[in-house]
Enzyme design. Structure first.
Site, PDB file in Angstrom:
ATOM      1  N   LYS A   1       1.100  -1.440  -0.065  1.00  0.00           N
ATOM      2  CA  LYS A   1       0.122   0.428   0.064  1.00  0.00           C
ATOM      3  C   LYS A   1       0.530   1.436  -0.001  1.00  0.00           C
ATOM      4  CE  LYS A   1      -4.883  -1.028   0.365  1.00  0.00           C
ATOM      5  NZ  LYS A   1      -5.651  -0.453   0.166  1.00  0.00           N
TER       6      LYS A   1
ATOM      7  N   ASP B   1      -9.301  -0.569   6.467  1.00  0.00           N
ATOM      8  CA  ASP B   1      -9.204  -0.713   6.925  1.00  0.00           C
ATOM      9  C   ASP B   1      -7.399  -2.406   7.487  1.00  0.00           C
ATOM     10  OD1 ASP B   1      -8.261  -2.298   4.407  1.00  0.00           O
ATOM     11  OD2 ASP B   1     -10.456  -2.751   4.090  1.00  0.00           O
TER      12      ASP B   1
END
Length: 377
Positions: A75, A123
């Site tokens: 990410k 999340d």
């Protein structure tokens, strides 16, 4: 937007015509930007002959994202480029400007202004990546975390120095709350990796940031003397990484099978493909916390609808088994990362593989998007 229980989605989808669809490539300067970041190095592309033999393909590789720029997931590629572009826009700097800390803005021709606070919902891995960028740049960050994220993942975000607000609700609600908070604060800059109408510029930059991963894969396959990827398995939450895969592989380089893999408790992309329109599903509990998303990104959806030619839903039990299998072969994979192998096993059956591109038998690439420490099962 339609709403459907996750159980209504079938576990398999194919649209082979997607291989003929094309789109413009990602910006060419993203990989160059990533090479300027401290500690940048391509992550390993690990060949696993035993899995190739099991699945009936010539060569199989796993893109191991268990350690990317000091974090246990991919990410940071999107978060770094997204934060950089958002800050450049905020301070009036050109996109090619160096990644600068607030104290360096004047030297690079930017307007300093009041301190910026980065805000996001997550999340797990995206929030930690945004927090890490804030720490690197000397900025504050606030991260909104939905119900179901492992306490270790929450603790890791806090260890990056960010403020954490735990939201007793699903991911979509955490995103709404983060957006509301950012909109009410002039010093806040929302850096969210899912899009909705009216909020698409930053999510697009984040998707563009993921392109470096696929550029590395192309170079690594060539260095290994392998044929170009014939099947690429991509875990999907809201679909941003899958969008990046579609952008890369449908830009004229090749026409592999692009396989989207989701938890059967939250198959929003799969269900939307079956309905041929974006659908919000009722999510359940899953160890694949990073994929536990109810609604596809509005930015990703047109790419997923046109460019994905296969999608599958997998169980927690299947990903637990594949995580163990990958660990035995030396690859650290959390539940989300292991989903790719679970999806490939579900897709490469005698009954299903006839719908895949013929070259899938030559080279398979599995994206293992997180290590075992990112979101512990």
């Amino acid at each position: 937007m339609a709403t459907a229980p996750a159980s209504l989605g079938l576990s398999w989808f194919t649209r082979p015509a997607a291989r003929a669809w094309t789109c413009p490539p990602a910006p060419a300067d993203v990989a160059s930007f990533h090479r300027t970041l401290p500690g940048y190095a391509p992550t390993p592309l690990v060949e696993l002959p035993s899995l190739a033999a099991e699945l009936g393909v010539r060569r199989l590789f796993v893109k191991d994202e268990s350690s990317r720029l000091g974090l246990p997931a991919f990410k940071i590629l999107g978060a770094s480029w997204g934060v950089h572009r958002a800050l450049c826009e905020h301070h009036g700097l050109p996109p090619r400007a160096p990644l600068a800390r607030p104290r360096d803005l004047a030297r690079h021709g930017g307007a300093a202004g009041p301190p910026v606070r980065l805000v996001t919902a997550t999340d797990g891995n995206h929030g930690r990546a945004v927090a890490a960028m804030a720490r690197m740049l000397g900025l504050a960050a606030d991260v909104f975390v939905p119900h179901g994220v492992h306490p270790a993942a929450v603790a890791a975000i806090k260890e990056e120095g960010a403020g954490v607000t735990e939201v007793p609700a699903p991911y979509d609600e955490a995103v709404r709350l983060a957006a509301d908070v950012a909109a009410s604060d002039p010093s806040a800059l929302l850096v969210q990796d899912t899009a909705w109408p009216g909020y698409e510029r930053v999510p697009q930059w984040i998707v563009d940031g993921y392109s470096t991963l696929f550029t590395e894969i192309d170079e690594q396959l060539a260095a290994a003397g392998a044929a170009p990827a014939g099947l690429v398995a991509v875990p999907a939450g809201v679909g941003s990484l899958a969008q990046a895969a579609v952008t890369h592989y449908r830009a004229g380089r090749s026409a592999p099978t692009l396989l989207c893999v989701e938890p059967d408790a939250a198959p929003c992309v799969l269900t939307s493909l079956h309905h041929d329109r974006p659908v919000t599903v009722q999510t359940g509990s899953t160890t694949m916390a990073g994929l536990n998303c109810a609604t596809p990104s509005s930015l990703a959806w047109p790419f997923l609808r046109s460019g994905l030619d296969a999608a599958v839903a997998v169980t927690d039990a299947a990903t637990a088994r594949t995580a163990r299998d990958l660990a035995a072969l030396g690859v650290s994979a959390g539940p989300c990362g292991a989903a790719s192998l679970a999806g490939a096993r579900a897709a490469l059956t005698p009954r299903r593989r006839s719908a895949l591109a013929p070259q899938h038998r030559e080279t398979v690439v599995l994206l293992s998007t997180e290590g075992s420490t990112a979101n512990p099962a």
